[in-house]
Design an enzyme around this catalytic site. Structure first.
Site, mmCIF file in Angstrom:
data_model
loop_
_atom_site.group_PDB
_atom_site.id
_atom_site.type_symbol
_atom_site.label_atom_id
_atom_site.label_comp_id
_atom_site.label_asym_id
_atom_site.label_seq_id
_atom_site.Cartn_x
_atom_site.Cartn_y
_atom_site.Cartn_z
ATOM 1 N N VAL A 1 -5.656 0.322 3.015
ATOM 2 C CA VAL A 1 -5.812 -1.142 3.129
ATOM 3 C C VAL A 1 -6.911 -1.264 2.241
ATOM 4 O O VAL A 1 -6.888 -2.264 1.269
ATOM 5 C CB VAL A 1 -5.960 -1.645 4.332
ATOM 6 C CG1 VAL A 1 -6.304 -3.239 4.299
ATOM 7 C CG2 VAL A 1 -4.703 -1.629 5.126
ATOM 8 N N ASP B 1 -16.864 5.538 14.349
ATOM 9 C CA ASP B 1 -15.602 5.482 13.314
ATOM 10 C C ASP B 1 -15.247 4.140 13.295
ATOM 11 O O ASP B 1 -14.628 3.554 14.196
ATOM 12 C CB ASP B 1 -14.643 6.509 14.100
ATOM 13 C CG ASP B 1 -13.350 6.751 13.078
ATOM 14 O OD1 ASP B 1 -13.579 5.912 11.990
ATOM 15 O OD2 ASP B 1 -12.496 7.711 13.310
ATOM 16 N N LYS C 1 -5.297 10.774 1.088
ATOM 17 C CA LYS C 1 -5.560 9.577 1.609
ATOM 18 C C LYS C 1 -6.783 8.934 0.774
ATOM 19 O O LYS C 1 -7.769 9.498 1.002
ATOM 20 C CB LYS C 1 -5.661 9.382 3.170
ATOM 21 C CG LYS C 1 -6.183 8.059 3.677
ATOM 22 C CD LYS C 1 -6.150 8.494 5.162
ATOM 23 C CE LYS C 1 -6.974 7.539 5.848
ATOM 24 N NZ LYS C 1 -7.066 7.589 7.329
ATOM 25 N N LYS D 1 -3.166 -1.532 16.052
ATOM 26 C CA LYS D 1 -2.683 -0.749 17.112
ATOM 27 C C LYS D 1 -3.886 -0.621 18.047
ATOM 28 O O LYS D 1 -5.056 -0.600 17.773
ATOM 29 C CB LYS D 1 -2.524 0.621 16.568
ATOM 30 C CG LYS D 1 -1.297 0.574 15.651
ATOM 31 C CD LYS D 1 -0.842 2.257 15.551
ATOM 32 C CE LYS D 1 0.449 2.491 14.897
ATOM 33 N NZ LYS D 1 0.374 2.383 13.466
ATOM 34 N N GLU E 1 0.850 -1.172 -0.049
ATOM 35 C CA GLU E 1 -0.059 -0.071 -0.041
ATOM 36 C C GLU E 1 0.796 1.250 -0.091
ATOM 37 O O GLU E 1 2.182 1.050 0.300
ATOM 38 C CB GLU E 1 -1.068 -0.106 1.312
ATOM 39 C CG GLU E 1 -0.401 0.034 2.643
ATOM 40 C CD GLU E 1 -1.169 0.548 3.572
ATOM 41 O OE1 GLU E 1 -1.482 1.751 3.642
ATOM 42 O OE2 GLU E 1 -1.340 -0.063 4.594
ATOM 43 N N SER F 1 -13.165 1.948 10.263
ATOM 44 C CA SER F 1 -12.506 1.948 9.231
ATOM 45 C C SER F 1 -13.344 1.122 7.999
ATOM 46 O O SER F 1 -13.635 -0.077 8.395
ATOM 47 C CB SER F 1 -11.124 1.281 9.136
ATOM 48 O OG SER F 1 -10.357 1.159 7.822
ATOM 49 N N ALA F 2 -13.079 1.717 6.704
ATOM 50 C CA ALA F 2 -13.682 0.919 5.652
ATOM 51 C C ALA F 2 -12.780 -0.225 5.267
ATOM 52 O O ALA F 2 -13.277 -1.214 4.502
ATOM 53 C CB ALA F 2 -13.830 1.890 4.330
HETATM 54 N N1 PSU Z 1 -2.976 1.707 10.792
HETATM 55 C C1 PSU Z 1 -1.501 1.806 11.011
HETATM 56 N N2 PSU Z 1 -0.806 2.259 9.860
HETATM 57 C C2 PSU Z 1 -1.267 2.899 8.897
HETATM 58 C C3 PSU Z 1 -2.686 2.654 8.818
HETATM 59 C C4 PSU Z 1 -3.329 2.109 9.648
HETATM 60 O O1 PSU Z 1 -1.094 1.065 11.926
HETATM 61 O O2 PSU Z 1 -0.905 3.310 7.905
HETATM 62 C C5 PSU Z 1 -3.633 3.306 7.368
HETATM 63 C C6 PSU Z 1 -3.832 2.443 6.697
HETATM 64 O O3 PSU Z 1 -3.521 2.529 5.281
HETATM 65 C C7 PSU Z 1 -5.194 1.956 6.704
HETATM 66 C C8 PSU Z 1 -5.762 3.206 6.953
HETATM 67 O O4 PSU Z 1 -5.664 1.497 5.598
HETATM 68 O O5 PSU Z 1 -4.545 3.878 7.564
HETATM 69 C C9 PSU Z 1 -6.928 3.257 7.737
HETATM 70 O O6 PSU Z 1 -7.611 4.460 7.686
HETATM 71 P P1 PSU Z 1 -8.933 4.784 8.336
HETATM 72 O O7 PSU Z 1 -8.983 4.515 9.705
HETATM 73 O O8 PSU Z 1 -9.100 6.180 8.231
HETATM 74 O O9 PSU Z 1 -9.988 3.846 7.493
HETATM 75 MN MN MN Z 2 -12.538 6.239 10.225
#
Ligand code: PSU
Ligand code: MN
Length: 306
Positions: free
Chosen positions: A109, A141, A89, A162, A27, A143-144
């Protein structure tokens, strides 16, 4: 759908896919948003080398001038790394506008999985997946990435997630969506900087071959969706749980106080944690990514034999 209009696959990756050779998707959010320049570029190039050393072809994925590009060049990695947070992003919902406007995009991802699936790449190595954020019961919140794992057929090797996320709720969500989660040589979901999260996974598989076989069966049966492989950070690079968790808590608190939300929250927390730990978390982050892409390459190699 007129895929050629939107999708560019490098000659090397195209040839490897056609010949059934192992390919690993990588990615670009990790490059533009996950690490500072020039460490991000250095890491991305090392990652590609590690994939090659483990017998697979790397396909780093990004959106370059409105094209979903599978197998970006070294120059493009440098370009995305230098532009850093100025590259938007790009998660699933961002694709229509970014492509229509001919913009660049750093693929999360979720979007990397979409691109990999379009190109026919089955295995993807990264750092951590997105998930259910702490406090999601009020912020919603989530993630997708999780929804993508539910629907898109790519095997994602990560170091878990994390504890900026609620790991327990993330696993529950994946269960609801029918996503297979396995631990590589562990019965626990790893917690990114540390090996133990305290949350079990259903299956501990000890070889890349077993993981490739399970993914292959999923594909063969026509079961939709991807798979998560939790691969713990090697012991020698793992951080002290109390130390890192205290810093994560401080970062989450600051984000809440500042009212940071939505797509900004993950990059904010990653950056804050790196600063609070004086770069120690960055070193651990890099080491775990190297470890994940090596395992991803080994899984891709086994998968290509099935
Ligand atoms: N978690 C990490 N490092 C990262 C990401 C997540 O420890 O770099 C990045 C990845 O690209 C993941 C994205 O797909 O953040 C998720 O963002 P969101 O929660 O906004 O979907
Ligand atoms: Mn989010």
């Amino acid at each position: 759908m007129n895929l050629e209009k939107y999708l560019v696959v490098s000659d090397e990756v195209k040839k490897a896919i056609k010949e059934g050779k192992p390919v690993v998707a990588l990615e670009s959010t990790i490059i533009s948003h996950g690490m500072p320049y020039p460490k991000n570029v250095e890491t991305a190039l090392n990652v590609e080398k590690i994939v090659r050393d483990n017998g697979a072809v790397p396909a780093t994925i990004a959106i370059i001038k409105g094209k979903i590009t599978v197998g970006i060049s070294k120059d493009e990695i440098e370009y995305l790394g230098k532009k850093g947070l100025n590259v938007p992003k790009a998660s699933r919902r961002d694709l229509p506008v970014i492509l229509a406007q001919g913009m660049d995009g750093a693929t999360t991802v979720a979007t990397t999985m979409i691109a990999a699936a379009m190109a026919g790449v089955k295995v993807f190595g990264t750092g951590g997946i997105g998930g259910v954020h702490r406090g999601a019961e009020t912020t919603m919140d989530i993630s997708a990435d999780l929804e993508e794992l539910a629907g898109t057929p790519v095997c994602v090797v990560c170091a878990g997630c994390k504890s900026i996320l609620d790991i327990g709720l993330t696993l529950e969500y994946l269960e609801t969506k029918g996503v297979t989660v396995v631990g590589y040589k562990t019965a626990e979901m790893p917690a990114f900087y540390t090996t133990h999260s305290g949350f079990g996974v259903d299956y501990k598989l000890d070889t890349p071959k077993e993981i490739a076989e399970a993914f292959h069966v999923k594909e063969d049966c026509g079961l939709r969706g991807g798979m998560v492989v939790g691969n713990p950070i090697p012991d020698e690079y793992a951080m002290d749980p109390d130390y890192i968790n205290a810093n994560i808590d401080a970062a989450v608190k600051e984000a809440n106080e500042k009212g940071i939300k939505g797509k900004e929250i993950t990059p904010f927390l990653l950056d804050k944690i790196q600063k609070l730990t004086g770069g120690a978390s960055l070193e651990a982050n890099i080491k775990l990514v190297y470890n994940n892409v090596a395992v991803a390459a080994q899984i891709a190699k086994e998968y290509s034999k099935l």
